[in-house]
Scaffold this active site. Structure first.
Site, PDB file in Angstrom:
ATOM      1  N   PRO A  47       0.853  -1.188   0.000  1.00 54.94           N
ATOM      2  CG  PRO A  47       0.095  -0.991   2.198  1.00 54.94           C
ATOM      3  CD  PRO A  47       0.906  -1.875   1.298  1.00 54.94           C
TER       4      PRO A  47
ATOM      5  CB  ALA B  84      -0.916   7.218   1.089  1.00 59.08           C
TER       6      ALA B  84
ATOM      7  CB  CYS C 243       0.900   4.979   8.669  1.00 59.74           C
ATOM      8  SG  CYS C 243       1.078   6.602   7.901  1.00 59.74           S
TER       9      CYS C 243
ATOM     10  NE  ARG D 133      10.827   3.242  -0.232  1.00 63.38           N
ATOM     11  CZ  ARG D 133      11.764   3.370   0.667  1.00 63.38           C
ATOM     12  NH1 ARG D 133      12.316   4.551   0.848  1.00 63.38           N
ATOM     13  NH2 ARG D 133      12.165   2.352   1.415  1.00 63.38           N
TER      14      ARG D 133
HETATM   15  C1  LIG Z   1       4.831   7.334  -0.942  1.00 64.91           C
HETATM   16  C2  LIG Z   1       4.607   6.237   0.049  1.00 64.91           C
HETATM   17  C3  LIG Z   1       3.346   6.015   0.553  1.00 64.91           C
HETATM   18  C4  LIG Z   1       3.124   5.009   1.492  1.00 64.91           C
HETATM   19  N1  LIG Z   1       1.869   4.780   1.942  1.00 64.91           N
HETATM   20  C5  LIG Z   1       1.627   3.717   2.758  1.00 64.91           C
HETATM   21  C6  LIG Z   1       0.311   3.381   3.122  1.00 64.91           C
HETATM   22  O1  LIG Z   1      -0.658   4.000   2.674  1.00 64.91           O
HETATM   23  N2  LIG Z   1       0.142   2.314   3.944  1.00 64.91           N
HETATM   24  C7  LIG Z   1       1.205   1.579   4.424  1.00 64.91           C
HETATM   25  O2  LIG Z   1       1.006   0.622   5.161  1.00 64.91           O
HETATM   26  N3  LIG Z   1       2.459   1.897   4.085  1.00 64.91           N
HETATM   27  C8  LIG Z   1       2.685   2.914   3.242  1.00 64.91           C
HETATM   28  N4  LIG Z   1       3.950   3.189   2.850  1.00 64.91           N
HETATM   29  C9  LIG Z   1       5.038   2.308   3.286  1.00 64.91           C
HETATM   30  C10 LIG Z   1       5.235   1.170   2.258  1.00 64.91           C
HETATM   31  O3  LIG Z   1       4.108   0.359   2.154  1.00 64.91           O
HETATM   32  C11 LIG Z   1       6.435   0.313   2.642  1.00 64.91           C
HETATM   33  O4  LIG Z   1       6.208  -0.256   3.896  1.00 64.91           O
HETATM   34  C12 LIG Z   1       7.724   1.120   2.715  1.00 64.91           C
HETATM   35  O5  LIG Z   1       7.825   2.000   1.613  1.00 64.91           O
HETATM   36  C13 LIG Z   1       8.955   0.201   2.739  1.00 64.91           C
HETATM   37  O6  LIG Z   1       8.948  -0.651   1.627  1.00 64.91           O
HETATM   38  P1  LIG Z   1       9.787  -0.318   0.274  1.00 64.91           P
HETATM   39  O7  LIG Z   1      11.207  -0.086   0.681  1.00 64.91           O
HETATM   40  O8  LIG Z   1       9.592  -1.544  -0.580  1.00 64.91           O
HETATM   41  O9  LIG Z   1       9.195   0.920  -0.319  1.00 64.91           O
HETATM   42  C14 LIG Z   1       4.196   4.206   1.940  1.00 64.91           C
HETATM   43  C15 LIG Z   1       5.465   4.443   1.425  1.00 64.91           C
HETATM   44  C16 LIG Z   1       5.683   5.430   0.496  1.00 64.91           C
HETATM   45  C17 LIG Z   1       7.068   5.636  -0.052  1.00 64.91           C
END
Ligand SMILES: Cc1cc2nc3c(=O)[nH]c(=O)nc-3n(C[C@H](O)[C@H](O)[C@H](O)COP(=O)(O)O)c2cc1C
Length: 337
Positions: free
Chosen positions: A16, A18, A101, A227
């Protein structure tokens, strides 16, 4: 892999995010294959329970958008339970509870990472949501509020007893936000304490090898990618293929990359109309551009794009320039800056 009563195509999940996991993006990434489960943006349980248009719009789904997990946040168990029921009525096949979050807008309403400071309350809330719906309920957490309070392993065991179907752990603390390294040992401890509850590891997966390393080092059942999939939408497919076969598919061509961006745009057009679709593409061009090769002119044009005609014109120009450049004697790049 199974999640409660649902068969997942793979153990690689789209996180997820946002503002980023709109229907168009979900459908475009799913079309590449390998997505076990995709999530919506996090949605306010209050907004959902009140039937707010904005919240309901964010959870719009369609035939190709399966299986879909709707992520909810909130601080009130009764409202979360009501919102979960409504989400299921609107097509959610999984409910995910956001307990990670760190954003103040969410924590000040006692949602998101605020729950990491109240593990027993968090488990009671999860239990209330599990009781309210028949679909699998999952929870997404961080390791804890800070490095001195790594509560996620203790919570994992309690979530399993509460009937939660799976847990995702972003291997950082709330205090870390996105800084520092992902703590694989922390995720390993969560897996060990989860008593068989499937745990998805999350954080900083940029290549299929990163995912394989996370699974090998922590014993987690699968991974969630955020990401990395914005930067490289093929990453989920490639990771899924790599985990199952040990091979990484050949990279997409420039034309395939542009076609994916256009599929995203066209789905947005259908879903939210021209004005909003152009707005989203203005925001997203920075991510898409990361893998389009030299494309400064396109980036600048897209940051101002207002209409579908303009957007199609810019893309056609970009591809034409790329072809001219590829035909030029001695040229090695496919696109000009
Ligand atoms: C722009 C953005 C929005 C995010 N929104 C949410 C969200 O709505 N809900 C959530 O559980 N995590 C959210 N996250 C966290 C991601 O789901 C994830 O846990 C975090 O980015 C680490 O994983 P990654 O390194 O693969 O990005 C968000 C991260 C980013 C960068």
């Amino acid at each position: 892999m199974r999640l409660g009563c649902i068969d997942l195509e793979s153990n690689v999940l789209l996180a997820p995010m946002a503002g980023y996991c709109d229907l168009g993006f979900r459908v475009a990434v799913r079309g590449l294959g390998g997505v076990g489960l995709a999530h919506t943006d996090l949605l306010s349980s209050h907004g959902m329970a009140a039937g707010e248009c904005k919240t309901l719009r964010l959870m719009r789904t369609c035939r190709e958008d399966h299986p879909l997990s709707v992520q909810l946040f909130g601080g009130d168990a009764a409202i979360m339970a009501q919102a979960a029921r409504m989400a299921v009525d609107h097509g959610a096949e999984v409910i995910d509870i956001n307990m990670g979050c760190p954003v103040e807008k969410v924590t000040k309403r006692n949602g998101g990472a605020a729950w990491l400071c109240d593990p027993c309350g968090a488990v009671r809330l999860a239990e209330a949501v599990v009781r309210s719906v028949e679909v699998p309920v999952t929870v997404k957490v961080r390791l804890g509020p800070d490095e001195n309070h790594l509560v996620a392993p203790m919570m994992a065991g309690m979530f399993a007893e509460a009937g939660v179907a799976a847990l995702t752990v972003h291997g950082r603390t709330t205090a870390q936000r996105f800084g520092g390294q992902v703590n694989l040992e922390g995720i390993t401890e969560v897996v060990a304490a989860a008593g068989g509850l499937p745990v998805f590891g999350n954080g900083d997966i940029k290549t299929p090898h990163d995912a394989a390393t996370m699974i090998a080092r922590t014993g987690c059942s699968g991974v969630m990618i955020g990401r990395g999939a914005l930067r490289e939408p093929w990453l989920i497919r490639d990771t899924s293929v790599y985990l199952h076969t040990g091979q990484i598919p050949p990279p997409p061509s420039l034309e395939e990359r542009v076609a994916l961006m256009m599929r995203h745009f066209e789905r947005l057009l259908e879903d939210v109309g021209e004005r909003r679709a152009c707005h989203v593409m203005r925001q997203r061009i920075g991510w898409y551009a990361k893998t389009l090769g030299p494309c400064r002119a396109l980036k600048e044009q897209m940051r101002r794009v207002r209409t579908e005609t303009e957007l199609r014109g810019y893309i056609a120009e970009f591809l034409d320039d790329g072809m001219l450049c590829a035909k030029a004697p001695g040229s090695q790049t496919k696109a000009v800056d």
